[in-house]
Design a protein around this motif. Structure first.
Motif, mmCIF file in Angstrom:
data_model
loop_
_atom_site.group_PDB
_atom_site.id
_atom_site.type_symbol
_atom_site.label_atom_id
_atom_site.label_comp_id
_atom_site.label_asym_id
_atom_site.label_seq_id
_atom_site.Cartn_x
_atom_site.Cartn_y
_atom_site.Cartn_z
ATOM 1 N N TYR A 56 75.953 46.096 38.475
ATOM 2 C CA TYR A 56 76.386 47.463 38.403
ATOM 3 C C TYR A 56 75.679 48.752 38.016
ATOM 4 O O TYR A 56 74.262 48.674 38.106
ATOM 5 C CB TYR A 56 77.070 47.245 36.362
ATOM 6 C CG TYR A 56 78.373 46.696 36.443
ATOM 7 C CD1 TYR A 56 79.514 46.584 36.710
ATOM 8 C CD2 TYR A 56 77.848 44.897 36.040
ATOM 9 C CE1 TYR A 56 80.780 45.954 36.391
ATOM 10 C CE2 TYR A 56 79.520 44.447 35.991
ATOM 11 C CZ TYR A 56 80.602 44.563 36.373
ATOM 12 O OH TYR A 56 81.781 43.557 36.225
ATOM 13 N N TYR A 57 76.079 49.925 38.167
ATOM 14 C CA TYR A 57 75.380 51.130 38.176
ATOM 15 C C TYR A 57 75.060 51.368 36.993
ATOM 16 O O TYR A 57 73.821 51.880 37.415
ATOM 17 C CB TYR A 57 76.582 52.050 38.690
ATOM 18 C CG TYR A 57 76.605 52.668 39.630
ATOM 19 C CD1 TYR A 57 76.129 52.334 41.287
ATOM 20 C CD2 TYR A 57 78.205 51.739 40.248
ATOM 21 C CE1 TYR A 57 76.486 51.927 42.381
ATOM 22 C CE2 TYR A 57 78.358 52.211 42.009
ATOM 23 C CZ TYR A 57 77.379 52.378 42.815
ATOM 24 O OH TYR A 57 78.031 51.789 44.266
ATOM 25 N N THR A 58 75.265 51.261 36.344
ATOM 26 C CA THR A 58 74.953 51.678 34.767
ATOM 27 C C THR A 58 74.712 50.316 33.799
ATOM 28 O O THR A 58 74.629 49.032 33.940
ATOM 29 C CB THR A 58 75.839 53.018 33.988
ATOM 30 O OG1 THR A 58 76.660 51.864 33.561
ATOM 31 C CG2 THR A 58 76.227 53.483 35.068
ATOM 32 N N ILE B 41 78.784 44.952 31.306
ATOM 33 C CA ILE B 41 78.021 45.963 32.770
ATOM 34 C C ILE B 41 76.269 46.294 32.743
ATOM 35 O O ILE B 41 76.407 47.561 31.920
ATOM 36 C CB ILE B 41 79.138 47.357 32.585
ATOM 37 C CG1 ILE B 41 80.711 47.063 32.743
ATOM 38 C CG2 ILE B 41 78.507 48.340 33.154
ATOM 39 C CD1 ILE B 41 81.384 48.308 32.382
ATOM 40 N N ARG C 80 84.954 48.197 38.233
ATOM 41 C CA ARG C 80 84.959 47.173 38.199
ATOM 42 C C ARG C 80 85.334 46.258 37.292
ATOM 43 O O ARG C 80 85.513 44.926 37.448
ATOM 44 C CB ARG C 80 83.248 47.232 39.702
ATOM 45 C CG ARG C 80 83.511 45.738 39.533
ATOM 46 C CD ARG C 80 81.907 46.028 40.593
ATOM 47 N NE ARG C 80 81.611 44.368 40.381
ATOM 48 C CZ ARG C 80 79.722 44.533 40.609
ATOM 49 N NH1 ARG C 80 79.225 45.592 40.089
ATOM 50 N NH2 ARG C 80 79.806 43.032 40.262
ATOM 51 N N ALA C 81 84.595 46.342 35.645
ATOM 52 C CA ALA C 81 84.528 45.526 35.350
ATOM 53 C C ALA C 81 85.798 45.022 34.292
ATOM 54 O O ALA C 81 86.820 43.512 33.742
ATOM 55 C CB ALA C 81 83.497 45.709 34.226
ATOM 56 N N HIS D 6 83.381 53.952 37.921
ATOM 57 C CA HIS D 6 83.320 52.625 38.613
ATOM 58 C C HIS D 6 82.656 51.202 38.302
ATOM 59 O O HIS D 6 83.716 50.324 38.227
ATOM 60 C CB HIS D 6 82.395 52.992 39.699
ATOM 61 C CG HIS D 6 82.152 51.717 40.527
ATOM 62 N ND1 HIS D 6 82.938 51.958 41.985
ATOM 63 C CD2 HIS D 6 81.294 50.516 41.029
ATOM 64 C CE1 HIS D 6 82.385 50.952 42.890
ATOM 65 N NE2 HIS D 6 82.030 50.062 41.979
ATOM 66 N N ASP D 7 81.884 51.286 37.237
ATOM 67 C CA ASP D 7 81.473 49.992 36.520
ATOM 68 C C ASP D 7 83.163 50.001 35.654
ATOM 69 O O ASP D 7 83.579 49.026 35.729
ATOM 70 C CB ASP D 7 80.285 50.587 36.064
ATOM 71 C CG ASP D 7 78.575 50.408 36.431
ATOM 72 O OD1 ASP D 7 79.052 50.357 37.676
ATOM 73 O OD2 ASP D 7 78.228 50.851 36.405
#
Length: 152
Positions: free
Chosen positions: A24-26, A18, A100-101, A96-97
């Motif tokens: 990813y976002y973060t 991540i 998704r991971a 979300h991250d």
């Protein structure tokens, strides 16, 4: 290494992916730890967001000669320092991250063949308690696997 430890290590490896460079976002994947949020109470702002993974239980189930099925329960928690009033968008990105991971492309691949079943329950939001600046998103995960034992 035990099958339970192999599964935990596999999850940690997945969560370590991540980063924004991986889409990813973060960047929480650069700070993945085993354990509880207690030790993060004194963490500095640059240590967030972080990911914690901990085993909750691992009871044996059905067995046959040389094999025992286990159902290992984890909690995967994304933790942020909730400074300011509008911290929920950061929690949303982290939730979300994490999902998704753990479930790439919506495909439950059973952890690279280490497990026979993977279940990820809904995400819980944990808001700061009075006197604390820590907020979190938490996913309960259940993994079913088979341990093989040599006959003696």
């Amino acid at each position: 290494m035990t099958p339970g430890t192999q599964i935990t290590d596999y999850l940690i490896d997945r969560l370590s992916q991540i980063t924004p460079a991986n889409g990813y976002y973060t960047a929480a994947g650069t700070r993945v730890h085993r354990g509880r949020a207690d030790h993060m109470a004194d963490a500095q702002e640059d240590e967030f967001p972080a990911i914690l993974i901990r085993t909750e239980s691992d009871p044996p189930g059905a067995s046959r000669p040389g094999q025992v099925q286990h159902t290992r329960s984890f909690t995967v928690q994304g933790v942020i320092q909730a400074t300011g009033e509008d911290y929920e968008p950061t929690l949303d990105a982290l939730a979300h991250d994490l999902y998704r991971a753990l479930v790439p492309q919506g495909n439950r691949d059973r952890l690279g063949g280490l497990a026979t079943e993977l279940t990820i329950d809904g995400c819980d939001y944990v808001h700061p308690e009075p006197g604390s600046e820590l907020a979190a998103v938490s996913y309960p995960i259940t993994v079913t696997y088979v341990a093989t034992y040599q006959q003696q």
